[in-house]
Design a protein around this motif. Structure first.
Motif, PDB file in Angstrom:
ATOM      1  N   MET A   1       0.823  -1.200   0.305  1.00 40.43           N
ATOM      2  CA  MET A   1       0.306  -0.164  -0.022  1.00 40.43           C
ATOM      3  C   MET A   1       1.038   1.131   0.319  1.00 40.43           C
ATOM      4  N   ALA A   2       0.757   2.319  -0.527  1.00 36.85           N
ATOM      5  CA  ALA A   2       1.265   3.599  -0.569  1.00 36.85           C
ATOM      6  C   ALA A   2       1.192   4.458   0.825  1.00 36.85           C
ATOM      7  N   LYS A   3       2.598   5.144   1.385  1.00 35.88           N
ATOM      8  CA  LYS A   3       2.493   6.081   2.587  1.00 35.88           C
ATOM      9  C   LYS A   3       2.234   7.465   1.516  1.00 35.88           C
ATOM     10  N   ILE A   4       1.836   7.997   1.432  1.00 34.25           N
ATOM     11  CA  ILE A   4       1.604   9.578   2.058  1.00 34.25           C
ATOM     12  C   ILE A   4       1.593  10.500   2.393  1.00 34.25           C
ATOM     13  N   HIS A   5       2.443  11.598   2.063  1.00 39.21           N
ATOM     14  CA  HIS A   5       2.962  12.317   3.454  1.00 39.21           C
ATOM     15  C   HIS A   5       2.018  14.185   2.696  1.00 39.21           C
ATOM     16  N   ILE A   6       1.407  13.922   3.471  1.00 43.91           N
ATOM     17  CA  ILE A   6       0.857  15.593   3.718  1.00 43.91           C
ATOM     18  C   ILE A   6       1.099  16.980   4.492  1.00 43.91           C
ATOM     19  N   ILE A   7       2.030  18.498   3.489  1.00 38.77           N
ATOM     20  CA  ILE A   7       2.281  19.082   4.047  1.00 38.77           C
ATOM     21  C   ILE A   7       1.193  19.837   4.100  1.00 38.77           C
ATOM     22  N   TYR A   8       0.614  20.593   5.494  1.00 40.63           N
ATOM     23  CA  TYR A   8      -0.149  21.263   5.395  1.00 40.63           C
ATOM     24  C   TYR A   8       0.312  22.701   5.769  1.00 40.63           C
ATOM     25  N   LEU A   9       0.373  23.810   5.253  1.00 44.78           N
ATOM     26  CA  LEU A   9       1.002  24.907   4.809  1.00 44.78           C
ATOM     27  C   LEU A   9      -0.517  26.266   5.489  1.00 44.78           C
ATOM     28  N   ASP A  10       0.562  26.180   7.084  1.00 48.33           N
ATOM     29  CA  ASP A  10      -1.118  27.160   7.810  1.00 48.33           C
ATOM     30  C   ASP A  10       0.326  28.203   8.604  1.00 48.33           C
ATOM     31  N   ILE A  11       0.805  28.563   8.048  1.00 46.39           N
ATOM     32  CA  ILE A  11       2.135  29.594   8.222  1.00 46.39           C
ATOM     33  C   ILE A  11       1.494  31.164   9.064  1.00 46.39           C
ATOM     34  N   ASN A  12       0.913  30.952  10.242  1.00 46.26           N
ATOM     35  CA  ASN A  12       1.536  32.128  11.110  1.00 46.26           C
ATOM     36  C   ASN A  12      -0.332  32.441  10.674  1.00 46.26           C
ATOM     37  N   THR A  13      -1.051  31.567  10.218  1.00 47.16           N
ATOM     38  CA  THR A  13      -2.141  32.148  10.388  1.00 47.16           C
ATOM     39  C   THR A  13      -3.279  32.046  11.999  1.00 47.16           C
ATOM     40  N   GLY A  14      -2.676  30.702  12.747  1.00 45.10           N
ATOM     41  CA  GLY A  14      -3.683  31.199  14.205  1.00 45.10           C
ATOM     42  C   GLY A  14      -5.467  30.037  14.079  1.00 45.10           C
ATOM     43  N   TYR A  15      -5.309  29.647  12.432  1.00 43.31           N
ATOM     44  CA  TYR A  15      -6.795  29.570  12.153  1.00 43.31           C
ATOM     45  C   TYR A  15      -7.229  27.995  12.559  1.00 43.31           C
ATOM     46  N   PHE A  16      -5.754  27.289  12.301  1.00 45.65           N
ATOM     47  CA  PHE A  16      -6.060  25.709  12.859  1.00 45.65           C
ATOM     48  C   PHE A  16      -5.116  25.187  14.042  1.00 45.65           C
ATOM     49  N   PRO A  17      -5.133  25.418  15.103  1.00 44.50           N
ATOM     50  CA  PRO A  17      -4.078  25.105  15.660  1.00 44.50           C
ATOM     51  C   PRO A  17      -3.968  23.758  15.792  1.00 44.50           C
ATOM     52  N   ASP A  18      -4.749  23.242  16.352  1.00 48.24           N
ATOM     53  CA  ASP A  18      -5.011  21.599  16.404  1.00 48.24           C
ATOM     54  C   ASP A  18      -5.198  20.879  15.918  1.00 48.24           C
ATOM     55  N   LEU A  19      -6.460  20.744  15.098  1.00 51.87           N
ATOM     56  CA  LEU A  19      -7.120  19.890  14.014  1.00 51.87           C
ATOM     57  C   LEU A  19      -7.627  20.509  13.469  1.00 51.87           C
ATOM     58  N   HIS A  20      -7.643  20.036  11.565  1.00 52.65           N
ATOM     59  CA  HIS A  20      -7.990  20.487  10.583  1.00 52.65           C
ATOM     60  C   HIS A  20      -9.029  19.817   9.965  1.00 52.65           C
ATOM     61  N   HIS A  21     -10.342  19.323  10.014  1.00 51.21           N
ATOM     62  CA  HIS A  21     -11.227  18.483   9.631  1.00 51.21           C
ATOM     63  C   HIS A  21     -11.287  18.041   8.655  1.00 51.21           C
ATOM     64  N   GLY A  22     -10.696  18.588   7.714  1.00 58.36           N
ATOM     65  CA  GLY A  22     -11.227  17.964   6.258  1.00 58.36           C
ATOM     66  C   GLY A  22      -9.764  17.178   5.980  1.00 58.36           C
ATOM     67  N   LEU A  23      -8.819  18.041   7.146  1.00 59.33           N
ATOM     68  CA  LEU A  23      -7.196  16.641   6.898  1.00 59.33           C
ATOM     69  C   LEU A  23      -7.696  15.090   7.552  1.00 59.33           C
ATOM     70  N   ALA A  24      -8.316  15.885   8.804  1.00 57.96           N
ATOM     71  CA  ALA A  24      -8.243  14.610   9.456  1.00 57.96           C
ATOM     72  C   ALA A  24      -9.498  13.296   9.119  1.00 57.96           C
ATOM     73  N   SER A  25     -10.144  13.975   8.038  1.00 54.71           N
ATOM     74  CA  SER A  25     -11.121  13.132   7.151  1.00 54.71           C
ATOM     75  C   SER A  25     -10.297  12.551   6.477  1.00 54.71           C
ATOM     76  N   LEU A  26      -9.967  13.549   5.425  1.00 53.33           N
ATOM     77  CA  LEU A  26      -8.566  12.425   4.733  1.00 53.33           C
ATOM     78  C   LEU A  26      -7.522  11.389   4.785  1.00 53.33           C
ATOM     79  N   ALA A  27      -7.192  11.448   6.379  1.00 49.04           N
ATOM     80  CA  ALA A  27      -6.310  10.750   6.973  1.00 49.04           C
ATOM     81  C   ALA A  27      -7.061   9.431   6.961  1.00 49.04           C
ATOM     82  N   ALA A  28      -8.625   9.457   7.530  1.00 52.62           N
ATOM     83  CA  ALA A  28      -9.021   7.948   8.042  1.00 52.62           C
ATOM     84  C   ALA A  28      -9.314   7.110   6.754  1.00 52.62           C
ATOM     85  N   SER A  29      -9.768   8.639   6.026  1.00 54.91           N
ATOM     86  CA  SER A  29     -10.158   7.925   4.693  1.00 54.91           C
ATOM     87  C   SER A  29      -9.466   6.831   4.119  1.00 54.91           C
TER      88      SER A  29
END
Length: 80
Positions: A1-29
């Motif tokens: 199976m594939a190994k997938i690595h995502i780089i989430y660019l969120d530099i100095n925004t403060g929008y999602f300091p903990d959990l990003h629901h879209g990325l959590a959904s992607l990780a689960a899928s």
């Protein structure tokens, strides 16, 4: 199976300091489909070499980026 690595660019925004629901959904899928998933939440600027080293240390088959439009200015720097 594939190994997938995502780089989430969120530099100095403060929008999602903990959990990003879209990325959590992607990780689960992805993991439910039998693949592995790793994430680098880039919330402050780092050297491109450090970001590349972290991404490559996971030995991924695929490296992707997740970002909002306001982070587009960083994409060229970190995608080379």
């Amino acid at each position: 199976m594939a190994k997938i690595h995502i780089i989430y660019l969120d530099i100095n925004t403060g929008y999602f300091p903990d959990l990003h629901h879209g990325l959590a959904s992607l990780a689960a899928s992805v993991t439910q489909s039998g693949h592995s998933f790793s994430l680098h939440h880039l919330s402050a600027q780092e050297s491109p070499a450090a970001v590349a080293e972290k991404a490559l240390s996971a030995h991924p088959d695929l490296i992707g980026f997740s970002l909002a439009t306001n982070q587009r200015k960083y994409l060229d720097r970190y995608s080379r």
